[in-house]
Design a protein around this motif. Sequence first.
Motif, PDB file in Angstrom:
ATOM      1  N   LEU A   1       0.815  -1.212   0.000  1.00  0.00           N
ATOM      2  CA  LEU A   1       0.000   0.000   0.000  1.00  0.00           C
ATOM      3  C   LEU A   1       0.853   1.270   0.000  1.00  0.00           C
ATOM      4  O   LEU A   1       0.429   2.315  -0.489  1.00  0.00           O
ATOM      5  CB  LEU A   1      -0.927  -0.009   1.215  1.00  0.00           C
ATOM      6  N   LEU A   2       2.078   1.175   0.516  1.00  0.00           N
ATOM      7  CA  LEU A   2       2.955   2.343   0.518  1.00  0.00           C
ATOM      8  C   LEU A   2       3.293   2.807  -0.891  1.00  0.00           C
ATOM      9  O   LEU A   2       3.697   3.957  -1.085  1.00  0.00           O
ATOM     10  CB  LEU A   2       4.243   2.031   1.282  1.00  0.00           C
ATOM     11  N   GLY A   3       3.134   1.943  -1.868  1.00  0.00           N
ATOM     12  CA  GLY A   3       3.359   2.338  -3.254  1.00  0.00           C
ATOM     13  C   GLY A   3       2.431   3.448  -3.700  1.00  0.00           C
ATOM     14  O   GLY A   3       2.751   4.204  -4.621  1.00  0.00           O
ATOM     15  N   LEU A   4       1.285   3.585  -3.044  1.00  0.00           N
ATOM     16  CA  LEU A   4       0.351   4.670  -3.345  1.00  0.00           C
ATOM     17  C   LEU A   4       0.938   6.024  -2.955  1.00  0.00           C
ATOM     18  O   LEU A   4       0.729   7.019  -3.630  1.00  0.00           O
ATOM     19  CB  LEU A   4      -0.966   4.438  -2.604  1.00  0.00           C
TER      20      LEU A   4
ATOM     21  N   TYR B   1       4.278   6.661  -2.526  1.00  0.00           N
ATOM     22  CA  TYR B   1       5.655   6.833  -2.993  1.00  0.00           C
ATOM     23  C   TYR B   1       5.817   7.974  -4.001  1.00  0.00           C
ATOM     24  O   TYR B   1       6.771   8.741  -3.888  1.00  0.00           O
ATOM     25  CB  TYR B   1       6.177   5.513  -3.570  1.00  0.00           C
ATOM     26  N   PRO B   2       4.920   8.150  -4.971  1.00  0.00           N
ATOM     27  CA  PRO B   2       5.103   9.282  -5.899  1.00  0.00           C
ATOM     28  C   PRO B   2       4.944  10.656  -5.246  1.00  0.00           C
ATOM     29  O   PRO B   2       5.405  11.650  -5.789  1.00  0.00           O
ATOM     30  CB  PRO B   2       3.999   9.071  -6.945  1.00  0.00           C
ATOM     31  N   LEU B   3       4.329  10.720  -4.090  1.00  0.00           N
ATOM     32  CA  LEU B   3       4.099  11.998  -3.423  1.00  0.00           C
ATOM     33  C   LEU B   3       5.279  12.451  -2.568  1.00  0.00           C
ATOM     34  O   LEU B   3       5.253  13.549  -2.018  1.00  0.00           O
ATOM     35  CB  LEU B   3       2.856  11.905  -2.537  1.00  0.00           C
ATOM     36  N   LEU B   4       6.300  11.637  -2.430  1.00  0.00           N
ATOM     37  CA  LEU B   4       7.411  11.918  -1.527  1.00  0.00           C
ATOM     38  C   LEU B   4       8.494  12.739  -2.216  1.00  0.00           C
ATOM     39  O   LEU B   4       8.726  12.616  -3.418  1.00  0.00           O
ATOM     40  CB  LEU B   4       8.011  10.612  -1.020  1.00  0.00           C
ATOM     41  N   SER B   5       9.194  13.554  -1.426  1.00  0.00           N
ATOM     42  CA  SER B   5      10.283  14.351  -1.990  1.00  0.00           C
ATOM     43  C   SER B   5      11.628  13.642  -1.840  1.00  0.00           C
ATOM     44  O   SER B   5      12.427  13.643  -2.763  1.00  0.00           O
ATOM     45  CB  SER B   5      10.335  15.726  -1.321  1.00  0.00           C
ATOM     46  N   ASP B   6      11.899  13.039  -0.693  1.00  0.00           N
ATOM     47  CA  ASP B   6      13.172  12.352  -0.466  1.00  0.00           C
ATOM     48  C   ASP B   6      12.934  10.840  -0.479  1.00  0.00           C
ATOM     49  O   ASP B   6      12.791  10.210   0.561  1.00  0.00           O
ATOM     50  CB  ASP B   6      13.780  12.802   0.860  1.00  0.00           C
ATOM     51  N   LYS B   7      12.905  10.277  -1.662  1.00  0.00           N
ATOM     52  CA  LYS B   7      12.564   8.858  -1.820  1.00  0.00           C
ATOM     53  C   LYS B   7      13.635   7.937  -1.249  1.00  0.00           C
ATOM     54  O   LYS B   7      13.328   6.862  -0.754  1.00  0.00           O
ATOM     55  CB  LYS B   7      12.313   8.548  -3.287  1.00  0.00           C
TER      56      LYS B   7
END
Length: 152
Positions: A39-42, A44-50
């Motif tokens: 579910l964290l894949g949802l 992941y695109p919203l994060l700045s420091d991946k």
Amino acid sequence: MRTRGATYGCRLSGHIWLALLPSLKGATVPFTWFAGYILLGLYYPLLSDKRKVTLFVMTAWFGEMITLAASGLISVFLFGEYTSTLNYPFIEVVRYIALGEFFQHIDALLLAVWLPGTFIELATYHYAAVAGLAEWTGLKDYRALAGGMDPR
């Protein structure tokens, strides 16, 4: 003319699938423990420091894996074959803990951590379902699908 073994292992006999069935059934419950990481894949695109988040998630996953293995082993060592009949064997393990006469009901501390964690997990699943449904149906605002949780 078709000879035996000409498929080079592409077809498995029914007996092998029957042998794998108990392992697959046993893997369903541990899979649900780790399904939150999918579910964290949802998010992941919203994060700045991946990179930092990836390290944190991998550390949390490893810690969860060690914790679940340790709690499962402790439950089996303490209860033996009786463990399979318990719904939540680790709560029963914690009920056995008594530190002197002062600390008696430590299972309340376990539940004080477990219940808010379950609430956060359910809220995350709800958000993922609502956001995914809004994306799928093409809605601009996902809050219309939240089911009466919007205070406006």
